[in-house]
Design a protein around this motif. Sequence first.
Motif, PDB file in Angstrom:
ATOM      1  N   GLY A 157       0.798  -1.219   0.000  1.00 29.83           N
ATOM      2  CA  GLY A 157       0.000   0.000   0.000  1.00 29.83           C
ATOM      3  C   GLY A 157       0.828   1.265   0.000  1.00 29.83           C
ATOM      4  N   LEU A 158       2.121   1.144  -0.265  1.00 25.53           N
ATOM      5  CA  LEU A 158       3.000   2.315  -0.232  1.00 25.53           C
ATOM      6  C   LEU A 158       3.043   3.054  -1.557  1.00 25.53           C
ATOM      7  N   GLY A 159       2.854   2.347  -2.659  1.00 25.74           N
ATOM      8  CA  GLY A 159       3.108   2.956  -3.956  1.00 25.74           C
ATOM      9  C   GLY A 159       4.602   2.903  -4.249  1.00 25.74           C
ATOM     10  N   THR A 160       4.962   2.986  -5.513  1.00 23.23           N
ATOM     11  CA  THR A 160       6.366   2.792  -5.887  1.00 23.23           C
ATOM     12  C   THR A 160       7.284   3.893  -5.359  1.00 23.23           C
ATOM     13  N   ARG A 161       6.834   5.147  -5.338  1.00 21.28           N
ATOM     14  CA  ARG A 161       7.709   6.229  -4.884  1.00 21.28           C
ATOM     15  C   ARG A 161       7.978   6.140  -3.385  1.00 21.28           C
ATOM     16  N   ARG A 162       6.922   5.907  -2.617  1.00 21.83           N
ATOM     17  CA  ARG A 162       7.121   5.792  -1.167  1.00 21.83           C
ATOM     18  C   ARG A 162       7.917   4.546  -0.820  1.00 21.83           C
ATOM     19  N   LEU A 163       7.685   3.467  -1.556  1.00 22.75           N
ATOM     20  CA  LEU A 163       8.467   2.258  -1.328  1.00 22.75           C
ATOM     21  C   LEU A 163       9.944   2.531  -1.587  1.00 22.75           C
ATOM     22  N   HIS A 164      10.244   3.289  -2.630  1.00 21.32           N
ATOM     23  CA  HIS A 164      11.644   3.612  -2.925  1.00 21.32           C
ATOM     24  C   HIS A 164      12.253   4.430  -1.791  1.00 21.32           C
ATOM     25  N   ARG A 165      11.536   5.435  -1.301  1.00 23.18           N
ATOM     26  CA  ARG A 165      12.074   6.271  -0.213  1.00 23.18           C
ATOM     27  C   ARG A 165      12.287   5.445   1.051  1.00 23.18           C
ATOM     28  N   ARG A 166      11.302   4.620   1.386  1.00 21.55           N
ATOM     29  CA  ARG A 166      11.418   3.797   2.590  1.00 21.55           C
ATOM     30  C   ARG A 166      12.567   2.795   2.451  1.00 21.55           C
ATOM     31  N   SER A 167      12.741   2.284   1.250  1.00 22.87           N
ATOM     32  CA  SER A 167      13.808   1.305   1.021  1.00 22.87           C
ATOM     33  C   SER A 167      15.185   1.946   1.156  1.00 22.87           C
ATOM     34  N   LEU A 168      15.354   3.156   0.651  1.00 25.08           N
ATOM     35  CA  LEU A 168      16.630   3.843   0.793  1.00 25.08           C
ATOM     36  C   LEU A 168      17.018   3.980   2.267  1.00 25.08           C
ATOM     37  N   ALA A 169      16.063   4.389   3.084  1.00 23.94           N
ATOM     38  CA  ALA A 169      16.342   4.592   4.505  1.00 23.94           C
ATOM     39  C   ALA A 169      16.587   3.276   5.235  1.00 23.94           C
ATOM     40  N   ALA A 170      15.840   2.243   4.866  1.00 22.36           N
ATOM     41  CA  ALA A 170      15.921   0.981   5.603  1.00 22.36           C
ATOM     42  C   ALA A 170      17.013   0.056   5.099  1.00 22.36           C
ATOM     43  N   PHE A 171      17.166  -0.032   3.775  1.00 22.54           N
ATOM     44  CA  PHE A 171      18.076  -1.020   3.187  1.00 22.54           C
ATOM     45  C   PHE A 171      19.319  -0.404   2.561  1.00 22.54           C
ATOM     46  N   GLY A 172      19.302   0.900   2.328  1.00 23.39           N
ATOM     47  CA  GLY A 172      20.457   1.565   1.737  1.00 23.39           C
ATOM     48  C   GLY A 172      20.363   1.760   0.250  1.00 23.39           C
ATOM     49  N   TYR A 173      19.399   1.118  -0.386  1.00 21.80           N
ATOM     50  CA  TYR A 173      19.190   1.291  -1.815  1.00 21.80           C
ATOM     51  C   TYR A 173      17.733   0.999  -2.136  1.00 21.80           C
ATOM     52  N   GLY A 174      17.333   1.311  -3.362  1.00 23.73           N
ATOM     53  CA  GLY A 174      15.949   1.139  -3.756  1.00 23.73           C
ATOM     54  C   GLY A 174      15.555  -0.320  -3.864  1.00 23.73           C
ATOM     55  N   PRO A 175      14.260  -0.595  -4.005  1.00 19.16           N
ATOM     56  CA  PRO A 175      13.783  -1.978  -4.034  1.00 19.16           C
ATOM     57  C   PRO A 175      14.305  -2.784  -5.217  1.00 19.16           C
ATOM     58  N   LYS A 176      14.573  -2.140  -6.342  1.00 25.55           N
ATOM     59  CA  LYS A 176      15.100  -2.889  -7.489  1.00 25.55           C
ATOM     60  C   LYS A 176      16.489  -3.442  -7.180  1.00 25.55           C
ATOM     61  N   THR A 177      17.325  -2.614  -6.564  1.00 20.18           N
ATOM     62  CA  THR A 177      18.666  -3.087  -6.194  1.00 20.18           C
ATOM     63  C   THR A 177      18.576  -4.140  -5.101  1.00 20.18           C
ATOM     64  N   LEU A 178      17.688  -3.931  -4.127  1.00 18.11           N
ATOM     65  CA  LEU A 178      17.511  -4.932  -3.073  1.00 18.11           C
ATOM     66  C   LEU A 178      17.085  -6.263  -3.673  1.00 18.11           C
ATOM     67  N   ALA A 179      16.141  -6.238  -4.607  1.00 17.80           N
ATOM     68  CA  ALA A 179      15.691  -7.474  -5.246  1.00 17.80           C
ATOM     69  C   ALA A 179      16.840  -8.162  -5.967  1.00 17.80           C
ATOM     70  N   ARG A 180      17.690  -7.382  -6.594  1.00 20.44           N
ATOM     71  CA  ARG A 180      18.829  -7.939  -7.320  1.00 20.44           C
ATOM     72  C   ARG A 180      19.820  -8.597  -6.360  1.00 20.44           C
ATOM     73  N   VAL A 181      20.068  -7.944  -5.224  1.00 17.97           N
ATOM     74  CA  VAL A 181      20.983  -8.481  -4.223  1.00 17.97           C
ATOM     75  C   VAL A 181      20.419  -9.774  -3.629  1.00 17.97           C
ATOM     76  N   LEU A 182      19.129  -9.785  -3.316  1.00 21.44           N
ATOM     77  CA  LEU A 182      18.507 -10.984  -2.761  1.00 21.44           C
ATOM     78  C   LEU A 182      18.525 -12.129  -3.766  1.00 21.44           C
ATOM     79  N   ARG A 183      18.325 -11.803  -5.036  1.00 24.36           N
ATOM     80  CA  ARG A 183      18.381 -12.826  -6.077  1.00 24.36           C
ATOM     81  C   ARG A 183      19.787 -13.424  -6.171  1.00 24.36           C
ATOM     82  N   LEU A 184      20.805 -12.574  -6.046  1.00 26.03           N
ATOM     83  CA  LEU A 184      22.181 -13.063  -6.032  1.00 26.03           C
ATOM     84  C   LEU A 184      22.387 -14.060  -4.907  1.00 26.03           C
ATOM     85  N   GLN A 185      21.907 -13.735  -3.716  1.00 23.59           N
ATOM     86  CA  GLN A 185      22.082 -14.636  -2.583  1.00 23.59           C
ATOM     87  C   GLN A 185      21.331 -15.949  -2.787  1.00 23.59           C
ATOM     88  N   ARG A 186      20.147 -15.892  -3.411  1.00 18.80           N
ATOM     89  CA  ARG A 186      19.420 -17.128  -3.713  1.00 18.80           C
ATOM     90  C   ARG A 186      20.232 -18.001  -4.666  1.00 18.80           C
TER      91      ARG A 186
END
Length: 228
Positions: A157-186
Amino acid sequence: MYEERAARVPGAVVWTRTVTAGTAPAAPVLPDGCMDLIWCEGRLLVAGPDTRAHATGPGDGRRYAGIRFAPGAAPAYLGVPAHELRDRRTELSDLLGGAAARRLAERVDRAADPVAALEAVAVRLARSCEPPDPLLTHVVRALDAGRSVTETAAETGLGTRRLHRRSLAAFGYGPKTLARVLRLQRALALARAGVPFAETAARAGYTDQAHLSRDVRELTGETLRRLV
């Protein structure tokens, strides 16, 4: 020698590494979406979220211990947005103040069991603040399950822009980069378990094995076979 175990902080891992003279260089630290609190004989450091492999020094004769926090947890404990520490190793004193960080480092140094003392520091940090937003846990689980950023934004329910902002603060990068990093670990987990690379690519969410190879090379600077 490297060892790890579950920590008393929810979702975190305690790890130790002892380097003796003449041992082979340690493998590079690969992006995993996490942040670490690290003790190294008198110093307390925070390892920010990595977007690329981080080479470790030789550190002959040194002992290291660390707490690897779950993705999105450390910024709440340390009071700093993750993106400010991205691809950095920062003295804890720069975040908590020199006197406070020095007392914590001295406490760990003097302890009969520095690993347990470091874990106790992490527990106190976690208990001193509100727990991480469970919405962030859902974001990690959704992206790690292979859902797209658009689907994850809709689910939260965040929408893509808010999700990106929240992801930067929480994970250090946007959700696309986080997804890529998690995929690497898988992919690494599958390949290290002996799954053939072509099957690893399909199960981890890559288009094909060539896509897997390119992504691993870009994120780590190594081939998948060498990492395995």
